[in-house]
Enzyme design. Structure first.
Site, mmCIF file in Angstrom:
data_model
loop_
_atom_site.group_PDB
_atom_site.id
_atom_site.type_symbol
_atom_site.label_atom_id
_atom_site.label_comp_id
_atom_site.label_asym_id
_atom_site.label_seq_id
_atom_site.Cartn_x
_atom_site.Cartn_y
_atom_site.Cartn_z
ATOM 1 N N ASP A 258 73.137 -62.665 -25.731
ATOM 2 C CA ASP A 258 72.425 -63.713 -26.475
ATOM 3 C C ASP A 258 71.464 -63.074 -27.489
ATOM 4 O O ASP A 258 70.250 -63.077 -27.320
ATOM 5 C CB ASP A 258 71.674 -64.607 -25.480
ATOM 6 N N HIS B 87 71.720 -68.025 -29.302
ATOM 7 C CA HIS B 87 71.765 -69.472 -29.058
ATOM 8 C C HIS B 87 70.793 -70.236 -29.944
ATOM 9 O O HIS B 87 70.842 -71.468 -29.984
ATOM 10 C CB HIS B 87 71.582 -69.806 -27.560
ATOM 11 N N GLY C 202 61.657 -73.459 -26.453
ATOM 12 C CA GLY C 202 60.973 -73.258 -27.734
ATOM 13 C C GLY C 202 60.522 -71.812 -27.921
ATOM 14 O O GLY C 202 60.205 -71.389 -29.022
ATOM 15 N N SER D 204 62.528 -69.334 -27.005
ATOM 16 C CA SER D 204 63.766 -68.560 -27.139
ATOM 17 C C SER D 204 63.801 -67.727 -28.418
ATOM 18 O O SER D 204 63.281 -68.147 -29.453
ATOM 19 C CB SER D 204 64.972 -69.498 -27.162
ATOM 20 N N GLY D 205 64.425 -66.579 -28.304
ATOM 21 C CA GLY D 205 64.569 -65.705 -29.462
ATOM 22 C C GLY D 205 63.370 -64.806 -29.652
ATOM 23 O O GLY D 205 63.443 -63.788 -30.327
HETATM 24 N N1 ARG Z 1 66.494 -71.571 -23.722
HETATM 25 C C1 ARG Z 1 65.109 -71.759 -23.998
HETATM 26 C C2 ARG Z 1 64.889 -71.986 -25.492
HETATM 27 O O1 ARG Z 1 65.836 -72.306 -26.173
HETATM 28 C C3 ARG Z 1 64.269 -70.665 -23.444
HETATM 29 C C4 ARG Z 1 64.090 -70.828 -21.995
HETATM 30 C C5 ARG Z 1 63.319 -69.791 -21.365
HETATM 31 N N2 ARG Z 1 63.164 -70.245 -20.042
HETATM 32 C C6 ARG Z 1 62.523 -69.576 -19.079
HETATM 33 N N3 ARG Z 1 62.379 -70.141 -17.926
HETATM 34 N N4 ARG Z 1 62.053 -68.412 -19.294
HETATM 35 O O2 ARG Z 1 63.793 -71.974 -25.990
#
Ligand code: ARG
Length: 502
Positions: free
Chosen positions: A132, A91, A229, A231-232
């Site tokens: 993902d 994503h 932020g 993510s990944g």
């Molecule tokens: N989708 C989020 C991103 O793009 C990451 C979210 C992680 N959230 C969590 N509650 N652990 O950075």
């Protein structure tokens, strides 16, 4: 840092808009934290993490994904898994550059490298966030950092394990605060069942699947989590084989919001797919199968073996060869199967403990691959006839016993019975069972006078038995036989010693 903030938010939104079929449920979880009203944490980094020191040994493999806006800005994290390969979340889309070797985004000293190719997982589903994960091929190799190995299925963190997370994501549950300095925290792995039950009460069943890994830490003001932020970026598990990339930050309900742990892609579910690109040959998921503690009472014992295709080409398993007499492949889901890169097959190995003492052998997978994978099978356990000569039993009257004797006339002796397991035997198997103390009484009969439980004690096994001789046994010197028995034949044995009883 307003530039970064804006581009982070707009990036997340761009991903959302792109996924036109996104269900409301999941869309909410990808939104920025402004929607998260009831957050309690007062101050936070990652969420409640700490700043990573600017030390090249810490998180050397973490990368920041940069979009090509001017100035370059970080919007996701990633992990170097091979000199030219980074693993990140699908994503996160296609970054233009990655930055490695720099903990402080506002600092210097890192290497910025162009991304030559983004390979999202072919089954990535933006509606559900299943699979993902994506691979970034770098235009030039990273020479300054050692990559982190992706976890094999056998190297997965169990529920309850502590794992580490890191990133440059939002540090606040109530505002958008993006740090320049890398933040890290430790969180606890949740079972998929516990995670599914939390999320299904919110969104209905099915968001947490086998290839999801959940982790979080709920503790009032010290609740920890990744956030937007991050993510990944990596979730790292210190496995018995060394540190492993076990998870990829994917999504969550709010951040550090009880009872919703962060959701990560379970890297071991994709390790074949990853290694297929980063260039390793096909191999079994485990190199050895251990039957563990065995009871002599029952029939056959079965262990599953998973084989992962880690090649970049499909491989065909033509058959299975086994070496070793006392076990058998009882279910074969691998022979004649063609495995795509990353695919799995399973075989079950069984043995009958009543026919076996302690053996090992091999199960070989016959394939076209240049390396022929094989798995070692270790079998411990037995029916009757375990070789008790390998047990060195010692019986010692403990000093404490003398004191006890003086104080209370009743306990005449207290003995420590110790033994060392035969080499190679799992401790959990060995230090179990009961020591029984018998004495001979007239007319050739024996009398059970004491019992003690065997426990682990350093590298040996120990049982403490208290002996009080019954009136029938009046001799001062008594031959006492300690029989080791229990439901585990590995600790069957016998020691005899003449004890002085005053
Ligand atoms: N989708 C989020 C991103 O793009 C990451 C979210 C992680 N959230 C969590 N509650 N652990 O950075």
């Amino acid at each position: 840092m307003p530039t970064t903030l804006t581009s982070k938010s707009s990036y997340v939104l761009a991903v959302l808009v792109a996924t036109t079929l996104a269900v409301m449920a999941l869309a909410a979880t990808f939104q920025t934290s402004t929607a998260n009203a009831d957050a309690a944490a007062p101050s936070a980094k990652v969420i409640n993490g700490t700043t990573v020191p600017n030390d090249p040994d810490q998180w050397p493999y973490i990368v920041a994904l940069l979009s090509s806006t001017n100035p370059l800005s970080q919007f996701c994290g990633g992990t170097l898994v091979a000199p030219t390969w980074v693993v990140t979340a699908a994503h996160c889309g296609s970054p233009n550059y990655i930055l490695i070797g720099q903990k402080n985004l506002a600092g210097s000293g890192g290497q910025t490298i162009q991304v030559a190719q983004t390979i999202p997982h072919p089954q990535y589903n933006a509606d559900t966030a299943y699979n993902d994960i994506s691979l970034l091929r770098l235009a030039e190799p990273v020479t300054s950092a050692t990559p982190l190995q992706p976890a094999l299925p056998s190297e997965d963190p169990p529920p309850g394990a502590q794992v580490s997370i890191a990133g440059w994501g939002n540090t606040s549950t109530t505002a958008d605060i993006f740090p320049d300095e890398l933040q890290e925290a430790t969180v606890d792995v949740f079972s998929n069942a516990a995670c599914e039950s939390a999320y299904s009460s919110l969104y209905g069943p099915g968001l947490i699947i086998g290839s999801s890994l959940c982790a979080g830490h709920f503790d009032g003001g010290d609740s920890r989590d990744t956030c937007q932020g991050d993510s990944g970026g990596p979730l790292v598990y210190d496995s018995p084989n060394g540190p492993r990339l076990a998870g990829i930050t994917s999504w969550g309900e709010g951040c550090a919001e009880e009872p919703y742990p962060g959701v990560y892609a379970r890297v071991s579910s994709f390790v074949g797919w990853v290694l297929g690109y980063t260039g390793k040959a096909a191999k079994p998921a485990q190199s050895s199968v251990d039957f563990g503690p065995i009871s002599v009472l029952a029939g056959a014992y079965v262990k599953p073996i998973t084989v992962v295709s880690t090649g970049s080409q499909p491989i065909t398993i033509h058959g299975i060869e086994q070496a070793g007499l006392d076990f058998a492949v009882v279910a074969d889901g691998c022979s004649g199967v063609q495995l795509a890169p990353g695919a799995f097959c399973n075989v079950d190995v069984a043995f009958d403990p009543s026919a076996v003492i302690a053996r090992s052998g091999y199960v070989k997978f016959v394939t076209d691959a240049p390396t022929v994978p094989s798995i070692k099978v270790n079998v411990f356990g037995s029916g009757s006839g375990f070789d008790s000569k390998s047990l060195k039993l010692t019986v010692k009257q403990s000093r404490k016993a003398k004191r006890i004797k003086k104080r209370r006339n009743q306990i005449l002796a207290r003995y420590n019975v110790t033994f060392k397991p035969p080499p190679g035997t799992p401790r959990t198997v060995m230090c179990k069972g009961t020591v029984r103390v018998w004495v001979k009484i007239p007319r050739g009969r024996r009398l059970l006078i004491s019992k003690g439980r065997v426990k682990a004690n350093g590298s040996t096994c120990l049982a403490v038995v208290k002996v009080r001789l019954p009136k029938r046994v009046k001799r001062k010197k008594t031959r006492v036989t300690a029989n080791f028995s229990g439901n585990d034949a590995m600790i069957a044995g016998r020691v005899a010693k003449t004890l002085r009883v005053k």
